[in-house]
Write a protein that holds these residues in place. Structure first.
Motif, PDB file in Angstrom:
ATOM      1  N   THR A  19      36.688  49.530  44.603  1.00 11.48           N
ATOM      2  CA  THR A  19      36.596  49.191  46.030  1.00 11.48           C
ATOM      3  C   THR A  19      36.647  50.430  46.919  1.00 11.48           C
ATOM      4  O   THR A  19      35.901  50.530  47.892  1.00 11.48           O
ATOM      5  N   THR A  55      31.869  46.126  38.701  1.00 11.17           N
ATOM      6  CA  THR A  55      32.115  46.455  40.101  1.00 11.17           C
ATOM      7  C   THR A  55      33.272  45.663  40.705  1.00 11.17           C
ATOM      8  O   THR A  55      33.393  44.470  40.485  1.00 11.17           O
ATOM      9  N   SER A  56      34.103  46.348  41.440  1.00 10.32           N
ATOM     10  CA  SER A  56      35.112  45.705  42.270  1.00 10.32           C
ATOM     11  C   SER A  56      34.520  45.582  43.654  1.00 10.32           C
ATOM     12  O   SER A  56      33.333  45.810  43.847  1.00 10.32           O
ATOM     13  N   GLY A  57      35.335  45.251  44.590  1.00 12.18           N
ATOM     14  CA  GLY A  57      34.887  45.224  45.980  1.00 12.18           C
ATOM     15  C   GLY A  57      34.788  43.838  46.569  1.00 12.18           C
ATOM     16  O   GLY A  57      34.609  43.699  47.775  1.00 12.18           O
ATOM     17  N   ALA A  58      34.884  42.792  45.719  1.00 10.95           N
ATOM     18  CA  ALA A  58      34.712  41.439  46.254  1.00 10.95           C
ATOM     19  C   ALA A  58      35.772  41.137  47.325  1.00 10.95           C
ATOM     20  O   ALA A  58      35.443  40.706  48.430  1.00 10.95           O
ATOM     21  N   ILE A  59      37.012  41.392  46.978  1.00 16.17           N
ATOM     22  CA  ILE A  59      38.079  41.062  47.935  1.00 16.17           C
ATOM     23  C   ILE A  59      37.968  41.978  49.161  1.00 16.17           C
ATOM     24  O   ILE A  59      37.959  41.510  50.303  1.00 16.17           O
ATOM     25  N   GLY A  60      37.835  43.280  48.898  1.00 14.37           N
ATOM     26  CA  GLY A  60      37.772  44.249  50.000  1.00 14.37           C
ATOM     27  C   GLY A  60      36.628  43.960  50.960  1.00 14.37           C
ATOM     28  O   GLY A  60      36.816  43.936  52.182  1.00 14.37           O
ATOM     29  N   ASN A 140      32.216  41.373  37.329  1.00 18.16           N
ATOM     30  CA  ASN A 140      33.474  41.452  38.082  1.00 18.16           C
ATOM     31  C   ASN A 140      34.409  40.401  37.502  1.00 18.16           C
ATOM     32  O   ASN A 140      33.987  39.519  36.750  1.00 18.16           O
ATOM     33  N   GLU A 141      35.660  40.501  37.853  1.00 20.87           N
ATOM     34  CA  GLU A 141      36.565  39.405  37.500  1.00 20.87           C
ATOM     35  C   GLU A 141      36.175  38.198  38.331  1.00 20.87           C
ATOM     36  O   GLU A 141      35.701  38.344  39.465  1.00 20.87           O
ATOM     37  N   ASP A 143      37.432  36.295  40.511  1.00 16.67           N
ATOM     38  CA  ASP A 143      38.638  36.285  41.341  1.00 16.67           C
ATOM     39  C   ASP A 143      38.923  34.937  42.005  1.00 16.67           C
ATOM     40  O   ASP A 143      40.059  34.653  42.346  1.00 16.67           O
ATOM     41  N   ASP A 154      42.919  44.193  36.666  1.00 17.50           N
ATOM     42  CA  ASP A 154      42.226  45.267  37.350  1.00 17.50           C
ATOM     43  C   ASP A 154      40.930  45.528  36.606  1.00 17.50           C
ATOM     44  O   ASP A 154      40.831  45.282  35.411  1.00 17.50           O
ATOM     45  N   ASN A 155      39.963  46.015  37.328  1.00 16.86           N
ATOM     46  CA  ASN A 155      38.643  46.183  36.738  1.00 16.86           C
ATOM     47  C   ASN A 155      38.538  47.401  35.831  1.00 16.86           C
ATOM     48  O   ASN A 155      37.560  47.537  35.098  1.00 16.86           O
ATOM     49  N   GLY A 216      41.945  49.435  46.881  1.00 12.97           N
ATOM     50  CA  GLY A 216      41.702  49.154  45.469  1.00 12.97           C
ATOM     51  C   GLY A 216      42.900  48.461  44.834  1.00 12.97           C
ATOM     52  O   GLY A 216      43.895  48.186  45.480  1.00 12.97           O
ATOM     53  N   THR A 217      42.782  48.203  43.533  1.00 11.66           N
ATOM     54  CA  THR A 217      43.868  47.515  42.836  1.00 11.66           C
ATOM     55  C   THR A 217      44.603  48.480  41.912  1.00 11.66           C
ATOM     56  O   THR A 217      45.828  48.508  41.886  1.00 11.66           O
TER      57      THR A 217
HETATM   58  N1  GLU Z   1      38.099  42.064  41.182  1.00  9.60           N
HETATM   59  C1  GLU Z   1      38.610  42.627  42.403  1.00  9.60           C
HETATM   60  C2  GLU Z   1      37.548  42.654  43.477  1.00  9.60           C
HETATM   61  O1  GLU Z   1      36.392  42.646  43.175  1.00  9.60           O
HETATM   62  C3  GLU Z   1      39.101  44.031  42.258  1.00  9.60           C
HETATM   63  C4  GLU Z   1      39.872  44.385  41.062  1.00  9.60           C
HETATM   64  C5  GLU Z   1      40.140  45.891  41.025  1.00  9.60           C
HETATM   65  O2  GLU Z   1      40.128  46.537  42.092  1.00  9.60           O
HETATM   66  O3  GLU Z   1      40.360  46.432  39.955  1.00  9.60           O
HETATM   67  O4  GLU Z   1      37.859  42.720  44.628  1.00  9.60           O
END
Ligand code: GLU
Length: 267
Positions: A19, A55-60, A140-141, A143, A154-155, A216-217
C-alpha cells in the motif's frame, strides 16, 4: 523447479507491492508509480518472464475513495473499505496492463484456500491455466470475508505462499525502503544496507523488527519472514525499493539491488 541463488534470468517471478508504494500519504493512488510498475512488468512479460503480481492497497485505496479520514478501526469498516478499494485497484491494473496488450485475472485468497488441500489444488490449477493463457494473475487477500486475514494477515506472507504454490524462480518484494538495513535508516545515520543475507538468523530478524508505515500492514519483519518461507522452498527473495520499478530489470539481470536473501532450502 528451477532453483537459483539470485534472480538472474528468472523465468517465473512473483512481485509483491504494498500500500505505501501504491498510494500517497493522502490515501489516493500514486498513479505515476503504478503506471511505471505496470510498464516494467508488461515489458518483462513481453521478454518471456511469467509474472504474478501480489498487490495490497485495497483497504488503503478504499479509505481514500470513500473519503474516510483514516483506516477504520473496526473489522466491518476495513472490510467495506477493501471491497471498494479492490475494485479500484483491479480497474487500474486492468486498464494499465491493457494499454500494453496484457490480460489480467484477479485471485482473492484466504488462508483457508491454502490450508485445505482440495482448494489449494484448485487454486494451483487456476494459476497454471491463467499463466498458460498468457494472462497476469493479480492476487490479494480476500479482505471482505477473511476476517482473520485482516487482523493477522499480510501480503508479504501471502506472496511467499504464492511463490511456493506456482513454483516461482524468485520473489521480489517492493518496499518503501531500499532493503534491509543494519539499523533503522530513518533514525540512525550509521545504518547501512545489507546487500546479501545468506542465512536468516535471529540477529537478522532482530534488526528487521518493528512495524511499517501507517498505511501498510507489515514492516520489514514480515518481509524477512516471507523471504525465509520462500527460501525454505529454494526460492530467492529480493527486498527493494518500489519507488524505482526500473530496478526490477536490474534484479533480473542479476545485478545487486536492495537485499537478496539466498535460499536455504534445496531443490
Ligand atoms: N490485503 C490488504 C489490502 O489490500 C493489505 C495487506 C497488507 O498490507 O499486507 O489492503
Amino acid at each position: 523447479m528451477n532453483k537459483l541463488n539470485n534472480l538472474k534470468d528468472a523465468k517465473k517471478i512473483v512481485v509483491k507491492v504494498g500500500t505505501s508504494t501504491l498510494t500517497y500519504e493522502t490515501g489516493k493512488t500514486n498513479i505515476r508509480r503504478m503506471k511505471k510498475l505496470v510498464e516494467v512488468l508488461a515489458d518483462l512479460k513481453n521478454s518471456g518472464v511469467q509474472i504474478v503480481l501480489v498487490t495490497s492497497g485495497a483497504i488503503g485505496i478504499g479509505v481514500g475513495k470513500l473519503g474516510l479520514k483514516e483506516k477504520p478501526s473496526d473489522t466491518p469498516g476495513r472490510q467495506a473499505a477493501a471491497t471498494v478499494g479492490q475494485c479500484e485497484l483491479m480497474f487500474m491494473y486492468d486498464k494499465l496492463f491493457s494499454e500494453y496488450g496484457h490480460i489480467t485475472g484477479q485471485l482473492l485468497i484466504t488462508r483457508s484456500d491454502i490450508e485445505n488441500e482440495e482448494r489449494r489444488n484448485n487454486l494451483i490449477n487456476s494459476f497454471e491455466k491463467l499463466l498458460e493463457y498468457g494472462a497476469i494473475p493479480i492476487v490479494n487477500e480476500n479482505d471482505a470475508v477473511a476476517v482473520e486475514e485482516i487482523v493477522f494477515g499480510d501480503n508479504d506472507n501471502l506472496s511467499a505462499i504464492v511463490a511456493k504454490l506456482i513454483g516461482a524462480d524468485g520473489l521480489i518484494i517492493l518496499s518503501d525502503i531500499d532493503g534491509l538495513f543494519s539499523g533503522n535508516p530513518r533514525k540512525d545515520d550509521d545504518a547501512v544496507l545489507i546487500p546479501v543475507v545468506d542465512k536468516i538468523t535471529e540477529d537478522i530478524e532482530k534488526i528487521a523488527g518493528g512495524r511499517g508505515s501507517s498505511r501498510g500492514t507489515g514492516g520489514m519483519i514480515t518481509k524477512v519472514h516471507a523471504a525465509k518461507a520462500a527460501g525454505e522452498s529454494g526460492i530467492p527473495t529480493v527486498i527493494m525499493n518500489g519507488a524505482n520499478p526500473d530496478d526490477i530489470y536490474r534484479v533480473i539481470e542479476g545485478r545487486q539491488i536492495g537485499t537478496i536473501f539466498v535460499p536455504s532450502g534445496k531443490e
